[in-house]
Design a protein around this motif. Structure first.
Motif, PDB file in Angstrom:
ATOM      1  N   ASP A  88       0.872   4.074  -2.910  1.00 17.95           N
ATOM      2  CA  ASP A  88       0.762   5.661  -2.608  1.00 17.95           C
ATOM      3  C   ASP A  88       1.952   6.452  -3.221  1.00 17.95           C
ATOM      4  OD1 ASP A  88      -1.658   4.914  -1.395  1.00 17.95           O
ATOM      5  OD2 ASP A  88      -0.654   4.963   0.726  1.00 17.95           O
ATOM      6  N   ASP A  89       3.144   5.889  -2.823  1.00 17.69           N
ATOM      7  CA  ASP A  89       4.460   6.465  -3.520  1.00 17.69           C
ATOM      8  C   ASP A  89       4.369   6.593  -4.906  1.00 17.69           C
ATOM      9  OD1 ASP A  89       5.280   6.894  -1.077  1.00 17.69           O
ATOM     10  OD2 ASP A  89       6.772   5.303  -1.150  1.00 17.69           O
ATOM     11  N   GLU A 140      -0.437  18.282  -8.619  1.00 14.40           N
ATOM     12  CA  GLU A 140      -0.157  18.382  -7.339  1.00 14.40           C
ATOM     13  C   GLU A 140       0.714  19.964  -6.854  1.00 14.40           C
ATOM     14  OE1 GLU A 140       3.019  16.664  -4.180  1.00 14.40           O
ATOM     15  OE2 GLU A 140       1.438  15.048  -4.949  1.00 14.40           O
ATOM     16  N   GLU A 152       1.364   6.789  -7.036  1.00 13.96           N
ATOM     17  CA  GLU A 152       0.391   7.936  -7.159  1.00 13.96           C
ATOM     18  C   GLU A 152       0.785   9.116  -6.974  1.00 13.96           C
ATOM     19  OE1 GLU A 152      -2.323   7.549  -8.725  1.00 13.96           O
ATOM     20  OE2 GLU A 152      -1.897   5.370  -9.031  1.00 13.96           O
ATOM     21  N   ALA A 153       1.781   9.428  -5.840  1.00 17.76           N
ATOM     22  CA  ALA A 153       2.262  10.861  -5.468  1.00 17.76           C
ATOM     23  C   ALA A 153       3.188  11.034  -6.776  1.00 17.76           C
ATOM     24  CB  ALA A 153       2.687  10.755  -4.236  1.00 17.76           C
ATOM     25  N   LYS A 212       0.879  -1.076  -0.062  1.00 23.27           N
ATOM     26  CA  LYS A 212      -0.022  -0.164   0.267  1.00 23.27           C
ATOM     27  C   LYS A 212       0.796   1.113   0.065  1.00 23.27           C
ATOM     28  CE  LYS A 212      -3.856   2.306   0.666  1.00 23.27           C
ATOM     29  NZ  LYS A 212      -4.192   3.148  -0.476  1.00 23.27           N
ATOM     30  N   GLU A 213       1.999   1.213   0.661  1.00 25.86           N
ATOM     31  CA  GLU A 213       2.922   2.286   1.022  1.00 25.86           C
ATOM     32  C   GLU A 213       3.307   2.410  -0.690  1.00 25.86           C
ATOM     33  OE1 GLU A 213       7.086   3.403   2.808  1.00 25.86           O
ATOM     34  OE2 GLU A 213       5.747   1.716   3.964  1.00 25.86           O
TER      35      GLU A 213
END
Length: 164
Positions: A151-152, A164, A154-155, A147-148
């Motif tokens: 998220d990285d 962003e 996607e960022a 999951k981490e």
């Protein structure tokens, strides 16, 4: 269906294994190819099926009327031409392209030189295997770390796209 399988055996089997064909008419009714499939061939070819008593020859001549491939290629080139015409600074694009080609050539030369040293390629393989093992353990083995990682990623996508 039996005629087509025996035809395939006659075409692809050695002469000693080919079955004998007994034909009663001057134009035998052996299925060769459907009419739509004949457009796949561009050159004339000769098919011979030999039996124990008679030899049958077919001369197949077909031409390609399918222009879908050439139209797709034409669309690609016309799209590239439109994009090239839309560019304002064409010399700069040519310089960047030349620089990219030079960079690829230079990096290939450096990699070949490093590969020539006997110890370095094996050492780099070990480093790569070690990093791969660490990455799998760190990001892929457990659900929370996966999951981490997601998220990285996607960022990073948002940072690249500029939202962003």
């Amino acid at each position: 269906m039996a005629a087509s399988s025996s035809t395939a055996q006659a075409l692809f089997a050695p002469p000693s294994l080919t079955p004998a064909f007994h034909l009663r008419s001057s134009s035998p009714n052996l299925p060769l190819l459907p009419r739509s499939a004949t457009s796949l061939f561009t050159a004339s070819s000769k098919l011979q099926i030999s039996g124990s008593r008679r030899s049958v020859s077919y001369c197949i001549k077909a031409s390609s009327d399918d222009t879908s491939e050439t139209s797709e290629v034409g669309e690609v080139f016309s799209g590239l031409k439109e994009k090239w015409d839309a560019l304002e600074n064409k010399p700069m694009v040519a310089i960047y392209g030349g620089g990219a080609a030079l960079g690829v050539w230079l990096s290939s030369t450096v990699v070949d030189a490093i590969n020539g040293v006997p110890v370095i390629p094996k050492f780099l393989e070990l480093v790569g295997l070690g990093y791969t093992g660490w990455f799998v353990y760190r990001y892929l083995l457990f659900k929370s770390t996966r999951k981490e990682l997601a998220d990285d990623i996607e960022a990073l996508k948002k940072k690249i796209i500029g939202s962003e």
